[in-house]
Design an enzyme around this catalytic site. Structure first.
Site, PDB file in Angstrom:
ATOM      1  CB  SER A 283     -28.969 -31.713  52.572  1.00  0.00           C
ATOM      2  OG  SER A 283     -30.134 -32.486  52.731  1.00  0.00           O
TER       3      SER A 283
ATOM      4  CD  GLU B 195      -3.165  -0.634   0.278  1.00  0.00           C
ATOM      5  OE1 GLU B 195      -3.068   0.406  -0.395  1.00  0.00           O
ATOM      6  OE2 GLU B 195      -4.149  -1.385   0.223  1.00  0.00           O
TER       7      GLU B 195
END
Length: 760
Positions: free
Chosen positions: A413, A153
């Protein structure tokens, strides 16, 4: 061809996402690109310069010899470049004065990312406009990608000021020579300018604006800031923006380590993101990727052999889901602080992923429509290490969106250890105290039974708790007081829900209340921390939080007694005994199965059941939740660490205990001598009384203590600690403050009696 609907878009199902314009000056041919628009005539301030240059060229050509003509042509070209440069500089200066200040507000918007304690991505959330734009910086990107990006680029990115003069003059000359744009000459900085201020038109004014903005960006942010903006904003098709989001979407991993082929694909896509989307146009994506590889090889970024090998790699043909670990925890963190774009949680991503897989696997094996939840807490810091809210966040059949760690359920429990701990703390019992497991009726109508419908007779408290016997637990709760027990749990920070319009009663011993998995885990972590319940920490980088007051669920000795008993509980078939302390629970009607375990390092709590609360026949904590618990400890890793024994702990057999601790039955004498004479009984204060001593006003007060019967001397105790010894049956005690108190008396023969009163 794939559907136009984007599976990653937050707006999936609402129609196709609008196409994003690429960063390239022209789309690659053969990729369904739209033909380039005809370029408009140059603006008025450039037309005279172009005419002058053309006239000068014609005059020079008409009057010179061939050799002189060649030199003249070189001079003409140089003159043209100088003229174009001057014109561009003047145009840029003039144009810059007309532009408003650079605004980076929209460009700075990022998706929210939730990270674990080591910075690993757990989950990401789209921006308000539905884009996946994750925070990223160049130092977190594979250097090979960055090298390819610059080679393809903008080769002079590191040296130019935002505009590449050579590329710009080349593009201008090609425009003058051909009458149209052949190459754009855009730098990465100019592409970022276009992303920051998107423009649909492709005209000379638009290009000038990009050039001005590129220079401004370089001055404001520097090279690293401009590059970071490109990495975050580059379009990759649909709602995916930025190289990090693209790497996760196409490769399923962070861009810190990419192959040559993956790097080249990520370089190529932003030029024409919609036409090159691998999940829709894989052939286009491969051609573009291969072209990047060729250019990278030409410019020595990689060798020809490496480029050829990279071309052999297939391109991905589908997008992957973004990470969604700890979906419920991430959602809660985001809702609590929606403005924070990056949040570091205390979770461990490795443990979280492992426990999520465990919950999903076990819930599926147990039956349809069942879910599971797991919570892991670091006992030393209170940090939440794993938060599994369901057996699959996206599994609608199992109500995966429901966070079961926050759901109020019956614990069965699972709260029994805290009843025993309170009795130990009161001096009412010891792990080796004998308890009766035989049919009994409480409050004239309550007659509980054991889970297996059998009875064991006389057993120690240790055996009763390890085997989770119901009758001894209810008997102990009757002794310590149900209201006081619930008050202790609430005082420790747990949210306890009781049936509407009912006071705490003995059924709470067997699950007759509601509690969340999170609160249950905190209470058990308290047992591992000498009775101190931790304040949970869920975020590492959040705002400072005021420290919570220290909360106690039990005293240090009582907490160790309970933990030591639970360490000897018989484990499930997939585990070895004596490694961790744990307890299971099964709610009434087989709706919930629980298992909570701990050692000195960590507490892990497990729940499995139906999110809608429906009954699941055969769903039992010991057979369904406990195996998950022990597998979770195995995945946590390391050797379990035993809790240190407190200095004041009494380790003795039943026969060696003080007479009052040998048997819990208050109506039975502890020794033969206690059977002679009038039985010992506390006459004042009466059991359950509320005594107003004016303690709320800060005044010192003394409580009279009176007993009937027994053999002097009498020893008076409050909450298990001796406070007075007297030959007479009367004494006094000065309380330190208001609250509940258990007052006990023991005579010389070993007989005892106790009451619970509330002092005000």
């Amino acid at each position: 061809m794939a559907s136009d609907a984007d599976p990653l878009s937050p707006h999936a199902g609402r129609g196709p996402s609008p196409p994003r314009r690429g960063l390239g000056e022209a789309a690659a041919e053969g990729e369904g690109a739209v033909p380039k628009e005809a370029h408009p005539e140059p603006p008025p301030h450039l037309r005279s310069g172009c005419a002058f240059a053309s006239s000068l060229h014609d005059k020079v050509q008409s009057g010179l010899s061939p050799r002189a003509g060649r030199g003249a042509r070189v001079g003409t070209v140089l003159a043209l470049f100088v003229i174009v440069a001057l014109l561009l500089a003047g145009a840029l200066w003039r144009y810059a004065t007309t532009l408003p200040p650079l605004n980076l507000t929209q460009a700075s918007l990022r998706s929210t990312v939730i990270l674990d304690r080591k910075g690993q991505l757990l989950r990401t959330f789209a921006t308000a406009d539905g884009r996946w734009r994750l925070p990223v910086s160049a130092d977190a990107i594979d250097p090979r990608y960055l090298a390819m990006l610059k080679a393809y680029e903008d080769r002079r990115f590191d040296s130019h000021p935002g505009i590449d003069p050579a590329a710009t003059l080349r593009a201008a000359w090609q425009w003058l020579a051909h009458g149209k744009i052949v190459s754009g000459g855009s730098t990465l900085s100019m592409q970022v300018a276009r992303l920051v201020e998107p423009r649909a038109e492709r005209s000379l004014p638009a290009k000038l604006r990009q050039m001005v903005r590129a220079v401004e960006l370089e001055r404001a942010l520097g090279k690293s800031g401009v590059l970071d903006l490109y990495l975050a904003l580059a379009p990759y098709g649909g709602p995916v923006e930025g190289v990090r989001a693209a790497s996760l979407a196409y490769f399923g991993r962070e861009p810190a380590r990419l192959s040559f082929a993956e790097s080249a694909l990520l370089v190529a896509l932003p030029q024409s993101p919609e036409a090159r989307r691998p999940d829709r146009f894989s052939a286009n994506a491969k051609r573009a990727r291969d072209r990047v590889l060729d250019i990278a090889a030409e410019r020595s970024v990689l060798t020809a052999a490496e480029a050829q090998a990279a071309k052999a790699e297939p391109v991905p043909v589908a997008r992957k889901q973004f990470p969604m670990l700890a979906a419920h925890a991430a959602e809660q963190a985001h809702a609590a602080d929606p403005d924070a774009r990056v949040q570091h949680l205390t979770l461990d991503a490795r443990l979280q992923a492992s426990l999520e897989a465990l919950a999903t696997e076990r819930a599926a094996a147990t039956g349809p429509a069942l879910s599971a939840a797991i919570l892991a807490i670091d006992n030393r810091s209170g940090a939440v290490l794993a938060h599994v809210g369901s057996a699959g966040y996206l599994d609608a059949a199992r109500a995966g969106a429901v966070d079961a760690t926050q759901a109020v359920r019956s614990p069965g429990s699972a709260l029994k250890p805290f009843i025993y701990a309170l009795a130990f703390e009161d001096g009412l019992a010891h792990p080796e105290t004998l308890l009766d497991d035989r049919p009994a009726r409480f409050a004239a109508s309550y007659a509980p039974e054991n889970f297996d419908m059998g009875f064991r007779g006389t057993v120690t408290a240790r055996v009763a708790l390890q085997q989770s016997l119901n009758l001894p637990a209810v008997d102990l709760l009757d002794a310590v007081g149900a209201a006081r027990f619930v008050a202790r749990l609430r005082g420790a920070g747990a949210t306890i829900l009781l049936p509407r319009d009912t006071a705490p009663g003995l059924p709470v011993a067997l699950g007759g209340l509601g509690i969340t998995l999170t609160d249950l885990a905190r209470l058990y972590a308290g047992l591992a921390r000498s009775g101190t319940v931790p304040a949970l920490t869920r975020r590492l980088d959040g705002p400072p939080v005021a420290p919570e007051p220290e909360r106690q669920v039990a005293g240090p000795v009582a907490a160790w007694y309970a933990a030591d008993i639970l360490r000897g509980a018989p484990p499930p078939e997939n585990a070895l005994p004596g490694r961790i302390s744990f307890k299971t629970g099964t709610s009434y009607g087989y709706r919930d199965a629980w298992a909570v375990g701990f050692d000195a390092r960590v507490t892990i709590a497990v729940w499995i059941g139906r999110p809608d609360g429906a009954s699941v026949p055969g769903l039992v904590g010991r057979s369904h939740a406990a195996p998950i618990l022990f597998d979770a400890f195995a995945r946590f890793g390391g050797e379990p660490e035993a809790l240190p024994r407190p200095r004041d702990a009494l380790v003795a057999a039943t026969a060696a205990l003080p007479p009052p601790l040998r048997h819990i039955r208050r109506d039975a004498p502890k020794t033969f001598a206690a059977t002679l004479g009038v039985p010992l009984k506390i006459a004042y204060p009466p059991d359950g009384a509320r005594v107003d001593l004016g303690l709320g006003e800060g005044a010192q007060a003394r409580l009279a203590l009176k007993a009937l019967g027994g053999q002097p001397p009498l020893t008076w105790m409050v909450d298990g600690l001796p406070v007075a010894e007297a030959m007479r049956r009367q004494s006094e005690w000065s309380p330190e403050g208001a609250g509940f108190a258990r007052i006990s008396v023991m005579d010389a023969a070993g007989a005892s009696d106790s009451v619970v009163v509330r002092l005000e």
